[in-house]
Design an enzyme around this catalytic site. Structure first.
Site, PDB file in Angstrom:
ATOM      1  N   CYS A 184       2.837   2.669  20.081  1.00  0.00           N
ATOM      2  CA  CYS A 184       2.458   3.063  21.437  1.00  0.00           C
ATOM      3  C   CYS A 184       3.470   2.579  22.461  1.00  0.00           C
ATOM      4  O   CYS A 184       4.000   1.492  22.359  1.00  0.00           O
ATOM      5  CB  CYS A 184       1.072   2.543  21.762  1.00  0.00           C
ATOM      6  N   CYS A 237       2.471  -2.793  30.332  1.00  0.00           N
ATOM      7  CA  CYS A 237       1.828  -4.064  29.964  1.00  0.00           C
ATOM      8  C   CYS A 237       2.638  -5.198  30.577  1.00  0.00           C
ATOM      9  O   CYS A 237       3.864  -5.180  30.525  1.00  0.00           O
ATOM     10  CB  CYS A 237       1.781  -4.222  28.448  1.00  0.00           C
ATOM     11  N   CYS A 249      -6.269   5.895  18.903  1.00  0.00           N
ATOM     12  CA  CYS A 249      -5.713   4.648  19.411  1.00  0.00           C
ATOM     13  C   CYS A 249      -5.479   4.873  20.906  1.00  0.00           C
ATOM     14  O   CYS A 249      -4.698   5.746  21.297  1.00  0.00           O
ATOM     15  CB  CYS A 249      -4.408   4.373  18.671  1.00  0.00           C
ATOM     16  N   GLU A 301      -0.312   6.862  26.908  1.00  0.00           N
ATOM     17  CA  GLU A 301      -0.297   7.501  25.588  1.00  0.00           C
ATOM     18  C   GLU A 301      -1.556   7.199  24.790  1.00  0.00           C
ATOM     19  O   GLU A 301      -2.155   6.148  24.941  1.00  0.00           O
ATOM     20  CB  GLU A 301       0.847   6.915  24.756  1.00  0.00           C
ATOM     21  N   CYS A 309       6.116  -8.509  25.384  1.00  0.00           N
ATOM     22  CA  CYS A 309       6.508  -8.881  24.018  1.00  0.00           C
ATOM     23  C   CYS A 309       7.874  -8.252  23.747  1.00  0.00           C
ATOM     24  O   CYS A 309       8.108  -7.094  24.100  1.00  0.00           O
ATOM     25  CB  CYS A 309       5.472  -8.389  23.006  1.00  0.00           C
ATOM     26  N   CYS A 324       8.135  -4.770  21.778  1.00  0.00           N
ATOM     27  CA  CYS A 324       7.181  -3.693  22.051  1.00  0.00           C
ATOM     28  C   CYS A 324       7.686  -2.772  23.167  1.00  0.00           C
ATOM     29  O   CYS A 324       8.056  -3.242  24.247  1.00  0.00           O
ATOM     30  CB  CYS A 324       5.838  -4.321  22.444  1.00  0.00           C
TER      31      CYS A 324
END
Ligand code: SAH
Ligand code: SF4
Length: 497
Positions: A331, A111, A104, A91, A115, A118
């Site tokens: 995101c 990832c 962005c 994205e 976290c 997120c």
């Protein structure tokens, strides 16, 4: 797979053209077509001979990331889901503030850092993006819009410092005057606090702005929000930020996402002030954009009290205004939705650059450019290249005059928007960052949720660096953190306090 044209910098083009027995000036022509006219099909590169075009097409893939879906917010924020050559999707978000546009962009598919708040982290990790795939998101956005974008923030999906070589290469390419020629001060890299990455950034003297996602100044709390804190605890991170500042003379941006009842009290604000004392920072307060109800959004009154503590202590800060809250602008949320097959408002679109687009680009290039017009569009002026950064950017003044605010739009949620949605009344305060028991976890999420250990082998060398010795007080805290982690892991499985 063919070579990816967007991955090649000038030196690499020169090498390739030498091998194809072509004159050097062809490199400039090709770079201009791709990076300035945004033509992603060798057929459209009309000043190259047909034979050369055929040869290049055999060896190289000239495509940019292809648009799969787009969401538009009422406030003008746009979110794009791109498909890469191998079918993976990432994205990007386009933020608007007056005439200024900020892209962005993502640096990884997913990832690995997990976290707990997120959407990207909760979706797991697939792979790193190449430099061309990173910069390509930006160019594809510009091609779609038919105009220049002024700023880039590396704040999309992924941790830039775990894909350092490709991220740094993409920055150099975007900044190169023969390529996109975007001013280095218009580029910001955000990290969750990968210390060797911060050190490398200072060492390489790239000149980009650095943002660090802090969110908590207590090791136990931060580790729960961001498991990466186990590897690079706060004392080490603070040291790295200080050293970065000493080496570069640059102010560092601190991202502080506010979670209702978790890290948004006046005491938390005071602790933040104590932690950051003596470091030149700009604090971005970001109201949490709810992912799946694991954490609460902060209440407006708490945000304002928090901000007041920072103001009184003399810390420059900004509460990010609402952008894109109606389109899941944090995101990772769009890709996650897409993977779950939820219906989106817009039909998939294929991204291609038409002749009209390239004509428009050529016309744009023909316009005489002044230093002022370059500055407006984010392109480099002599100042970007020659004048030392500190002199060039009296940042305090720019903030005071309100100019920097324009350059820092946000795609996060606003407190007001969320506190009006009815959840306010039902919301209960929780004393720590313990994630709320998720209602019904989807399978991808089950795999990553609650992860405390980071075991991905590809960045182990980075994370296994020898840690600096902790002070006794910090040792205590870190042990307490581990004990709390165990109980919290148990609680996460079902019990909500
Ligand atoms: N991995 C990097 C850059 C990508 S995340 C980093 O962590 O800094 C960019 C920023 O968005 C980080 O500050 C992150 O903490 C924040 N963020 C992620 N999800 C969010 C959410 N749902 N609401 C508010 N901020 C969020
Ligand atoms: Fe990764 Fe940043 Fe999301 Fe954490 S906040 S999971 S580091 S993208």
């Amino acid at each position: 797979m063919k070579l990816y044209a967007l991955d090649l910098n000038k030196e690499q083009w020169l090498e390739l053209l030498e091998r194809l027995k072509q004159p050097k000036f062809r490199a400039d022509q090709l770079l201009q077509w791709i990076w300035q006219k945004r033509v992603f099909d060798v057929e459209g590169m009309t000043n190259l001979s047909i034979t050369l075009r055929e040869k290049l097409a055999e060896e190289l893939d000239f495509s940019a990331p292809a648009l799969v879906r787009e969401q538009k917010s009422k406030d003008g924020t746009r979110k794009f889901l791109w498909q890469l050559r191998d079918g993976n999707t990432v994205e990007s978000v386009l933020l608007k503030s007056g005439v200024r546009l900020t892209a962005c962009i993502s640096t990884q598919v997913g990832c690995p850092l997990g976290c707990t708040f997120c959407a990207t982290g909760l979706s797991g990790f697939v792979r790193n993006l190449s430099s061309g795939e990173i910069a390509g998101q930006f160019l594809a956005m510009e091609a779609l819009l038919g105009r220049d974008i002024n700023n880039i923030v590396y704040m999309g999906m992924g941790e830039p410092m775990l894909n350092r070589d490709e991220v740094f290469k993409s920055v150099r390419m975007l900044n190169d005057e023969k390529l996109r020629n975007l001013g280095i001060r218009h580029i910001t890299i955000s990290t969750s606090g990968i210390v060797p990455g911060i050190e490398a950034l200072a060492e390489e003297k790239l000149g980009v702005r650095l943002a660090v996602s802090l969110h908590a100044v207590d090791d136990e709390l931060r580790s729960r929000l961001m498991p990466v804190n186990e590897r690079f605890p706060l004392a080490e991170l603070k040291e790295a930020i200080k050293n970065y500042q000493e080496k570069t003379g640059d102010r560092v941006s601190i991202e502080y996402t506010l979670f209702g009842g978790v890290n948004d009290s006046v005491e938390h604000a005071r602790a933040l002030v104590r932690f950051l004392k003596g470091i030149h920072v700009f604090i971005n307060l970001i109201p949490f954009n709810s992912v799946d109800g694991r954490y609460d959004v902060p209440e407006a009154k708490d945000i304002l009290k928090f901000k007041k503590v920072l103001d009184t202590a003399g810390f420059e800060n900004e509460l990010r205004q609402e952008q894109g809250s109606d389109i899941d602008a944090a995101c990772g949320q769009l890709r996650r939705k897409d993977a779950e097959g939820s219906a989106l408002a817009l039909e998939p679109k294929a991204h291609s650059v038409t002749k009209k687009d390239s004509r428009r680009a050529v016309q744009r290039d023909e316009k005489p450019e002044t230093a002022a017009s370059k500055r407006r569009s984010g392109e480099k002026t002599a100042a970007d290249r020659k004048v030392p950064r500190k002199k060039m950017l009296p940042e305090k003044e720019r903030y005071r005059s309100g100019k920097m605010k324009e350059e820092r739009p946000t795609y996060r949620d606003s407190a007001e928007a969320k506190t009006d949605d009815g959840r306010k009344e039902s919301r209960k305060r929780i004393p720590s960052a313990r994630p709320k028991a998720a209602p019904e976890r989807k399978s991808a999420e089950k795999k990553t949720a609650g992860r405390a250990e980071i075991k991905k082998p590809f960045y182990e060398p980075e994370l296994n660096r020898k840690k600096t010795k902790l002070k006794p007080s910090e040792k205590g805290r870190s042990k307490a953190g581990q004990a709390a982690k165990k109980t919290s892991a148990a609680k996460k499985r079902g019990v909500k306090k």
